[in-house]
Design an enzyme around this catalytic site. Structure first.
Site, PDB file in Angstrom:
ATOM      1  N   GLY A   1       0.824  -1.206   0.000  1.00 32.53           N
ATOM      2  CA  GLY A   1       0.000   0.000   0.000  1.00 32.53           C
ATOM      3  C   GLY A   1       0.857   1.254   0.000  1.00 32.53           C
ATOM      4  O   GLY A   1       2.057   1.218   0.301  1.00 32.53           O
ATOM      5  N   CYS A   2       0.237   2.379  -0.338  1.00 29.12           N
ATOM      6  CA  CYS A   2       0.982   3.634  -0.479  1.00 29.12           C
ATOM      7  C   CYS A   2       1.463   4.171   0.870  1.00 29.12           C
ATOM      8  O   CYS A   2       2.665   4.429   1.062  1.00 29.12           O
ATOM      9  CB  CYS A   2       0.148   4.664  -1.220  1.00 29.12           C
ATOM     10  SG  CYS A   2      -1.522   4.915  -0.568  1.00 29.12           S
ATOM     11  N   PHE A   3       0.565   4.343   1.830  1.00 26.07           N
ATOM     12  CA  PHE A   3       0.979   4.764   3.164  1.00 26.07           C
ATOM     13  C   PHE A   3       1.947   3.747   3.762  1.00 26.07           C
ATOM     14  O   PHE A   3       2.934   4.108   4.404  1.00 26.07           O
ATOM     15  CB  PHE A   3      -0.228   4.926   4.087  1.00 26.07           C
ATOM     16  CG  PHE A   3      -0.777   6.324   4.173  1.00 26.07           C
ATOM     17  CD1 PHE A   3       0.054   7.412   4.406  1.00 26.07           C
ATOM     18  CD2 PHE A   3      -2.139   6.561   4.045  1.00 26.07           C
ATOM     19  CE1 PHE A   3      -0.445   8.704   4.508  1.00 26.07           C
ATOM     20  CE2 PHE A   3      -2.658   7.843   4.133  1.00 26.07           C
ATOM     21  CZ  PHE A   3      -1.802   8.921   4.361  1.00 26.07           C
ATOM     22  N   ALA A   4       1.661   2.466   3.544  1.00 22.65           N
ATOM     23  CA  ALA A   4       2.513   1.417   4.101  1.00 22.65           C
ATOM     24  C   ALA A   4       3.935   1.529   3.571  1.00 22.65           C
ATOM     25  O   ALA A   4       4.902   1.375   4.321  1.00 22.65           O
ATOM     26  CB  ALA A   4       1.930   0.051   3.774  1.00 22.65           C
TER      27      ALA A   4
ATOM     28  N   ALA B   1       5.549   4.217   2.421  1.00 24.19           N
ATOM     29  CA  ALA B   1       6.232   5.403   2.948  1.00 24.19           C
ATOM     30  C   ALA B   1       6.602   5.238   4.417  1.00 24.19           C
ATOM     31  O   ALA B   1       7.704   5.615   4.839  1.00 24.19           O
ATOM     32  CB  ALA B   1       5.347   6.634   2.762  1.00 24.19           C
TER      33      ALA B   1
END
Length: 352
Positions: A156-159, A161
């Site tokens: 995932g994107c937040f994951a 970063a």
């Protein structure tokens, strides 16, 4: 040698190993943001050929009629039918839909490598599905496993970063409680409009959502435990991650700030990070404060660390649609097929 043969040799693979036309690619769910970014990368990739881009709602329409930024770059039209003559299949579908798709079509794509951009197979408990085994596709954590993988669960994107900002500390066994805030662009919510993505609401506005309950927390914890098994267990003092995500007033990008207790000097922490990411082509530690503009439109993650007394703050920034989705998916494809890891991904930030 043809020009295509030459371009293949430049990225570290012979044309004979992939066939005369190179790496054949299919995309399911090509009309959304991740599908559009994936198409943009792959039509310029030196070793890939897009065989079809599937979209039920846009079948027969030019891809550029939906992704207007591709006007003049490709004459591909959206396909209604699925073709199995591909080497790799990207699933750019909604959460839950990847599993449904494979339940119906797995036999058709038997022997085809699959890269799924949904969250369906990211957790270890879901990684084995109908004889398909998915490897968690964060290259900075699982590069060797990705090289030999048949199927990839793209992070995932937040994951992505948050993990990239914390993995060096996890490897050193230094994680306890982590307090993280992160702000994301509106494209992170997908292409369909809602009350919280509409321009008139999003403009000049910031708001928190899914406080302490975001769905990416499970995959983040899973990866941190891979390097620091004691983290976030039931044992007293094992630590946990407390995450407050924000919706930002901009289209794309993610900026994370994670606060952690740490008794090391700033120089020692920076050395820890430099050593961990040595040889990683897309993740870089900066000795200066980072800006979101430095990563938007790239597959980079930039990290900067500050220290005050016994606390450090780790700042990390990525483009949510690239390193947080489609760019990382192509990075995984490159690794799976023995290509240069950076092939097709040497993208310049829209800095000015």
């Amino acid at each position: 040698m043809t020009n295509f043969d030459t371009s293949l040799s430049e990225v570290g693979v012979s044309s004979s190993s992939l066939g005369a036309a190179g790496l054949k690619v299919g995309i399911i769910g090509g009309a959304g943001y991740t599908g559009g970014e994936l198409t943009r990368i792959l039509i310029n990739h030196p070793a890939a050929e897009i065989v079809f881009i599937h979209s039920k709602s846009n079948a027969g329409k030019p891809v550029s009629s939906v992704h207007a930024d591709l006007l003049g770059d490709t004459d591909i039209t959206f396909a209604a039918d699925l073709r199995s003559d591909v080497d790799v299949l990207f699933l750019c579908v909604g959460h839950g839909d990847a599993k449904k798709f494979l339940e119906q079509e797995a036999e058709k794509f038997k022997g085809v490598k699959i890269i799924d951009l949904s969250q369906d197979f990211r957790l270890a408990k879901n990684a084995n599905f109908n004889d398909l085994n998915f490897v968690y596709g964060l290259p900075e954590l699982n590069k060797e496993e990705i090289r030999s993988a048949t199927n990839i669960a793209n992070p995932g994107c937040f994951a992505s970063a948050i993990q990239l900002g914390l993995l060096p500390l996890a490897k050193a066994g230094l994680l306890k409680d982590i307090y993280t805030t992160g702000i994301t662009g509106s494209t992170g919510a997908g292409q369909s409009l809602s009350a919280t993505t509409h321009f008139s609401w999003r403009a000049n506005n910031i708001s928190a959502y899914k406080t302490l309950t975001h769905q990416h927390l499970k995959e983040i914890t899973q990866s941190l435990r891979q390097l620091q098994p004691s983290f976030a267990t039931q044992d007293a003092g094992s630590g946990d991650i407390y995450f407050v995500p924000w919706r930002g007033d901009f289209p794309r990008g993610i900026y994370i700030s994670s606060t952690i207790d740490c008794n090391l000097t700033l120089e020692e922490v920076n050395k820890l990070y430099q050593d961990f990411f040595a040889g990683q082509p897309f993740t870089h530690v900066s000795d200066k404060m980072i800006d979101l503009k430095q990563v938007v439109n790239t597959n980079k993650c930039l990290i900067h660390i500050e220290k005050a007394e016994d606390k450090i703050v780790v700042h990390s920034a990525i483009d949510n649609l690239l390193k947080g989705a489609s760019g990382q998916a192509v990075q995984n494809m490159n690794l799976m097929f023995g290509l240069e890891e950076t092939a097709g991904l040497k993208l310049k930030a829209g800095y000015f």
